[in-house]
Enzyme design. Structure first.
Site, short mmCIF file in Angstrom:
data_model
loop_
_atom_site.label_atom_id
_atom_site.label_comp_id
_atom_site.label_asym_id
_atom_site.label_seq_id
_atom_site.Cartn_x
_atom_site.Cartn_y
_atom_site.Cartn_z
N ASN A 8 0.86 -1.18 0.00
CA ASN A 8 0.00 0.00 0.00
C ASN A 8 0.90 1.23 0.00
OD1 ASN A 8 -1.77 2.06 0.46
ND2 ASN A 8 -2.65 1.20 2.34
N LYS A 15 3.39 0.80 2.97
CA LYS A 15 3.13 -0.26 3.94
C LYS A 15 3.22 -1.60 3.21
CE LYS A 15 -0.14 2.46 6.54
NZ LYS A 15 -1.54 2.77 6.45
N ARG A 89 -2.48 -2.05 -3.46
CA ARG A 89 -3.70 -1.28 -3.24
C ARG A 89 -3.70 -0.14 -4.26
NH1 ARG A 89 -4.93 3.38 1.10
NH2 ARG A 89 -7.15 3.52 0.71
N HIS A 178 -12.82 2.69 0.63
CA HIS A 178 -12.65 1.64 1.65
C HIS A 178 -13.27 0.31 1.18
CE1 HIS A 178 -12.83 5.03 4.89
NE2 HIS A 178 -11.56 4.75 4.63
N LEU A 206 -14.94 2.60 10.71
CA LEU A 206 -14.74 3.86 11.43
C LEU A 206 -13.28 4.02 11.83
CD1 LEU A 206 -17.88 3.62 13.81
CD2 LEU A 206 -17.76 4.51 11.47
N ASN A 208 -9.77 6.92 10.86
CA ASN A 208 -9.56 8.35 10.63
C ASN A 208 -10.49 8.83 9.53
OD1 ASN A 208 -7.97 10.18 11.91
ND2 ASN A 208 -6.09 9.10 11.30
N GLY A 209 -10.46 8.12 8.42
CA GLY A 209 -11.50 8.25 7.40
C GLY A 209 -12.57 7.24 7.77
N ARG A 238 -12.55 15.32 8.70
CA ARG A 238 -13.42 15.64 7.55
C ARG A 238 -14.86 15.86 8.01
NH1 ARG A 238 -11.57 10.58 3.94
NH2 ARG A 238 -9.65 10.46 5.13
N ASP A 280 -8.52 12.73 17.22
CA ASP A 280 -8.36 11.34 17.66
C ASP A 280 -9.44 10.98 18.69
OD1 ASP A 280 -7.36 8.98 19.12
OD2 ASP A 280 -5.63 9.26 17.81
N ARG A 282 -9.56 8.84 20.89
CA ARG A 282 -9.09 8.58 22.27
C ARG A 282 -9.06 9.87 23.09
NH1 ARG A 282 -4.52 4.94 19.64
NH2 ARG A 282 -4.89 6.58 18.11
N GLY A 328 -9.89 1.48 13.29
CA GLY A 328 -9.36 1.93 14.59
C GLY A 328 -10.41 2.24 15.63
N ASN A 332 -12.23 -0.30 18.51
CA ASN A 332 -11.72 0.00 19.86
C ASN A 332 -12.57 0.90 20.73
OD1 ASN A 332 -9.05 -1.33 19.79
ND2 ASN A 332 -8.77 0.01 18.02
N GLU A 383 -7.28 -5.47 5.05
CA GLU A 383 -7.24 -5.18 3.61
C GLU A 383 -6.07 -5.92 2.95
OE1 GLU A 383 -7.62 -1.23 5.19
OE2 GLU A 383 -8.63 -0.62 3.35
P1 AMP Z 1 -7.48 3.91 11.42
O1 AMP Z 1 -7.64 4.99 10.41
O2 AMP Z 1 -8.30 2.70 11.14
O3 AMP Z 1 -6.04 3.59 11.74
O4 AMP Z 1 -8.09 4.51 12.78
C1 AMP Z 1 -7.46 5.56 13.43
C2 AMP Z 1 -8.37 6.13 14.48
O5 AMP Z 1 -8.90 5.09 15.32
C3 AMP Z 1 -7.64 7.05 15.45
O6 AMP Z 1 -7.55 8.35 14.98
C4 AMP Z 1 -8.49 6.98 16.67
O7 AMP Z 1 -9.49 7.96 16.56
C5 AMP Z 1 -9.15 5.63 16.61
N1 AMP Z 1 -8.62 4.72 17.63
C6 AMP Z 1 -7.50 3.96 17.57
N2 AMP Z 1 -7.34 3.27 18.71
C7 AMP Z 1 -8.36 3.61 19.53
C8 AMP Z 1 -8.75 3.26 20.86
N3 AMP Z 1 -8.04 2.39 21.57
N4 AMP Z 1 -9.88 3.81 21.34
C9 AMP Z 1 -10.59 4.67 20.61
N5 AMP Z 1 -10.27 5.04 19.37
C10 AMP Z 1 -9.18 4.54 18.82
#
Ligand code: AMP
Length: 397
Positions: A8, A15, A89, A178, A206, A208-209, A238, A280, A282, A328, A332, A383
């Site tokens: 990717n 990656k 990808r 996606h 769900l 970042n995007g 976004r 983020d 978190r 992400g 989580n 993916e």
């Molecule tokens: P991704 O684009 O799939 O890598 O997801 C990234 C996003 O997942 C991050 O910006 C966080 O908002 C969210 N995320 C990752 N780890 C956690 C966690 N342990 N608890 C809540 N949100 C998380």
């Protein structure tokens, strides 16, 4: 047995995962970051080893050469001849590809026509291809498109209510993104349902995007992202959907260009924009737990933007067997999953198991109670394995 590299390539990153197929065992994985900057980072993991190299990585060719050198020097492969194929990808396949494809010069030419539709991604994906072709001239390549899975949408779902000739002349339509993740997660969800002849699954990717899709009998019916990945639900930075007339209004108020407002929609909106805290989830959760009002509002808006799509897709699918959370945040964030389900549980008779929702665990799992009308699932997306599977299938390895 075949060794397949799933790649990717982004504008400044690459990656990778090397698989032993068809067992789908990961031999090694890693990432090259900050390509083109003074201090690049190359990370590779294999077995219980993790190696990190900080060095200047001037371009993608250097990144690919570093990776291939490491594979041999670390004894991960005996020689580069061991690599049977590479799957890439590719973000945009336009209307030309509803499936992955074996790479030829004709395919590269077709895909290049979509650079305009995905200017941040497609050119980078193609640079990745060229770098591997140069380093391994005898290896075959496959493109796996983010848009392909969504090509099964019908016209009434992918067209915008604009003058029809903008579709025929300029290809303005909903493409969706996606797709590889939506396809993987829906396939896993269908397996978890016991492989019924007919199935209705809503996937919530769900990260970042973020995007939602409605999948009937394994085929995508509708999805929330559109002509670009800005459309649909609220995301980290976004906006998702907003009234199009806000654009010219803000241009006047802020005395700026359309591109500058678009930049605000893409990079300063969503969770970051509403909370003023972070993109983020978190950080938003931490502030939410401290009673921060903007974090509470952000969480409510985020959950609502998703629950609206789920409700719409329930109608479009004529029901729903499973809602699957992935990526992400989907995998989580227990409190946001709960907020989303709380929004719709009464309408759709969903019973979430709060303990299962809050239990941290790896792998696919169901987090609803047995009496729930819809099964709620967490399915970690993969993916890379989809890329490796398609590569093996198309090249008959
Ligand atoms: P991704 O684009 O799939 O890598 O997801 C990234 C996003 O997942 C991050 O910006 C966080 O908002 C969210 N995320 C990752 N780890 C956690 C966690 N342990 N608890 C809540 N949100 C998380």
């Amino acid at each position: 047995m075949a060794k397949v590299l799933a790649v990717n390539a982004g504008s400044s990153s690459l990656k990778f995962q090397l698989f032993d197929m068809p067992q789908e065992d990961v031999i090694c994985s890693g990432v090259v970051e900050k390509i083109g900057l003074d201090e690049g980072i190359f990370t590779i993991k294999y077995g219980d080893q993790k190696k990190v190299l900080n060095t200047e990585i001037k371009d993608h060719q250097v990144a690919v050469d570093l990776l291939l050198e490491a594979l041999v020097n670390e004894g991960i492969v005996d020689s580069l001849e061991d690599i049977d194929a590479i799957g890439h990808r590719m973000v945009h396949g336009g209307e030309a590809y509803s499936e992955s494809v074996v790479v030829s010069e004709e395919v590269v030419e077709t895909v290049s026509q979509f650079n305009e539709l995905a200017p941040l991604h497609n050119p980078a994906n193609l640079i990745g291809l060229r770098a591997f072709q140069k380093a391994l001239p005898n290896v075959q390549h496959v493109f796996v498109f983010d848009t392909a899975f969504h090509q099964s949408m019908k016209e009434e779902n992918y067209l915008y209510p604009l003058p029809y000739e903008y579709y025929t002349d300029y290809k303005v339509r909903k493409y969706g993104f996606h797709g590889t993740s939506h396809q993987y997660v829906s396939q896993e969800a269908i397996k978890m349902l016991g492989n019924p002849d007919h199935s209705k699954v809503i996937v919530c990717h769900l990260g970042n995007g973020a995007s939602i899709s409605a999948v009937k009998d394994g085929k995508c019916m509708d999805t929330s992202m559109g002509f670009t990945p800005l459309a649909g639900i609220m995301m980290g930075t976004r906006s998702g959907e907003v009234d199009p007339s806000i654009m010219p209004y803000l241009m006047k108020k802020l005395d700026c260009s359309a591109d500058e407002v678009l930049d605000i929609y893409n990079k300063k909106s969503g969770m970051l924009g509403v909370s003023g805290i972070s993109s983020d989830a978190r950080d938003i959760e931490e502030a939410y737990n401290q009673g921060n009002e903007r974090a509470i509002l952000t969480s409510k808006m985020y959950a609502r933007s998703i629950s609206k799509y789920i409700s719409q897709y329930y109608g479009e699918l004529g029901g729903c067997d499973a809602i699957a959370f992935t990526a992400g945040l989907g995998e989580n964030s227990a409190y946001l999953r709960k907020m989303i389900i709380d929004d719709i549980k009464e309408a759709f008779d969903i019973v979430l198991d709060d303990t299962l929702n809050e239990t941290r665990q790896s792998g696919n799992r169901v987090i609803s109670k047995d009496n729930s009308h819809i099964k709620i699932m967490i399915i970690p997306t993969n993916e890379e394995v989809m890329i490796a599977r398609d590569t093996v299938r198309l090249l008959n390895l």
